[in-house]
Design an enzyme around this catalytic site. Structure first.
Site, PDB file in Angstrom:
ATOM      1  CG  ASP A  73      -1.694   1.213   1.461  1.00  0.00           C
ATOM      2  OD1 ASP A  73      -2.285   1.702   0.480  1.00  0.00           O
ATOM      3  OD2 ASP A  73      -1.742   1.714   2.600  1.00  0.00           O
ATOM      4  CG  LEU A  74       1.313   3.941  -2.822  1.00  0.00           C
ATOM      5  CD1 LEU A  74       0.839   4.865  -3.952  1.00  0.00           C
ATOM      6  CD2 LEU A  74       2.816   3.746  -2.893  1.00  0.00           C
ATOM      7  CG  ASP A  75      -2.046   7.291   0.945  1.00  0.00           C
ATOM      8  OD1 ASP A  75      -1.030   7.748   0.399  1.00  0.00           O
ATOM      9  OD2 ASP A  75      -3.199   7.486   0.514  1.00  0.00           O
ATOM     10  CB  SER A  93      -2.458   2.901  -3.545  1.00  0.00           C
ATOM     11  OG  SER A  93      -2.872   4.049  -2.845  1.00  0.00           O
ATOM     12  NE  ARG A  94      -9.196   0.629   0.106  1.00  0.00           N
ATOM     13  CZ  ARG A  94     -10.039   1.367   0.816  1.00  0.00           C
ATOM     14  NH1 ARG A  94     -11.114   1.867   0.264  1.00  0.00           N
ATOM     15  NH2 ARG A  94      -9.817   1.602   2.083  1.00  0.00           N
ATOM     16  CE  LYS A 104      -5.223  -0.699  -0.659  1.00  0.00           C
ATOM     17  NZ  LYS A 104      -4.057  -0.410   0.083  1.00  0.00           N
ATOM     18  CG  ASP A 143      -2.473   2.148   6.521  1.00  0.00           C
ATOM     19  OD1 ASP A 143      -2.977   3.177   7.016  1.00  0.00           O
ATOM     20  OD2 ASP A 143      -2.648   1.823   5.331  1.00  0.00           O
TER      21      ASP A 143
END
Length: 174
Positions: free
Chosen positions: A28-30, A71-72, A104, A127
């Site tokens: 994931d990114l954030d 990533s959403r 996801k 996360d």
């Protein structure tokens, strides 16, 4: 820079402890690779990663393990701009960055179609519990990170992947 090299070396040593490794590690990114929501920033700002993120990505790539992004984000253009600014955009074999209500699962179906990697050969870091639960049901070894991806999360992820794969780590066999 010296700290990054130390983290990369330790990540490589952790990876080397396992016989059975994932073919693909998805991030994931954030709040997993970076400590913010990218939609709260402008494209002209300079992003930054969690301190262990980049060395872990490099260690995985050097060990021949592909990496991808799921990533959403409602602002994929900002996310992609940030990946470019950080110099890591080209590291990923797949980047599925789009807004979604599917926890996801659609991201992973697209990653699977693009890479051909079975879900059971993937490891995922995120996360959010809801994403971990949904993707785990697909057969992906999934790890919840509290303060971004770090060496402890990598160790936990590879250990869980190894257990799911029915292999033990070399360090346990010695």
């Amino acid at each position: 820079m010296e700290k990054e090299e130390e983290v990369k070396k330790e990540a490589s040593e952790i990876i080397g402890q396992y016989e059975k490794l994932p073919a693909l590690v998805v991030f994931d990114l954030d709040y997993t690779l970076w400590p913010f929501y990218c939609e709260c920033f402008y494209e002209d700002e300079m992003p930054y990663l969690y301190s262990h993120a980049k060395p872990i990505l490099h260690a995985l790539k050097e060990r021949g393990i592909d990496v991808a992004v799921a990533s959403r984000s409602p602002t994929p253009h900002i996310a992609n701009t940030f990946l470019n600014k950080l110099g890591i955009h080209s590291m990923f074999v797949a980047k599925e960055i789009f807004s979604s209500w599917t926890h996801k699962t659609e991201h992973f179906q697209r990653i699977h179609r693009r890479t051909g990697v079975p879900f059971t050969s993937m490891l995922f870091f995120d996360d959010e519990d809801r994403n971990i639960e949904a993707v785990s049901k697909m057969g992906v070894a999934s790890i919840l990170v509290e303060n971004g991806v770090n060496l402890d999360a990598l160790r936990q992820g590879l250990s869980e992947f190894s257990l799911k794969s029915g292999s033990s780590s070399r360090s346990r066999e010695d």
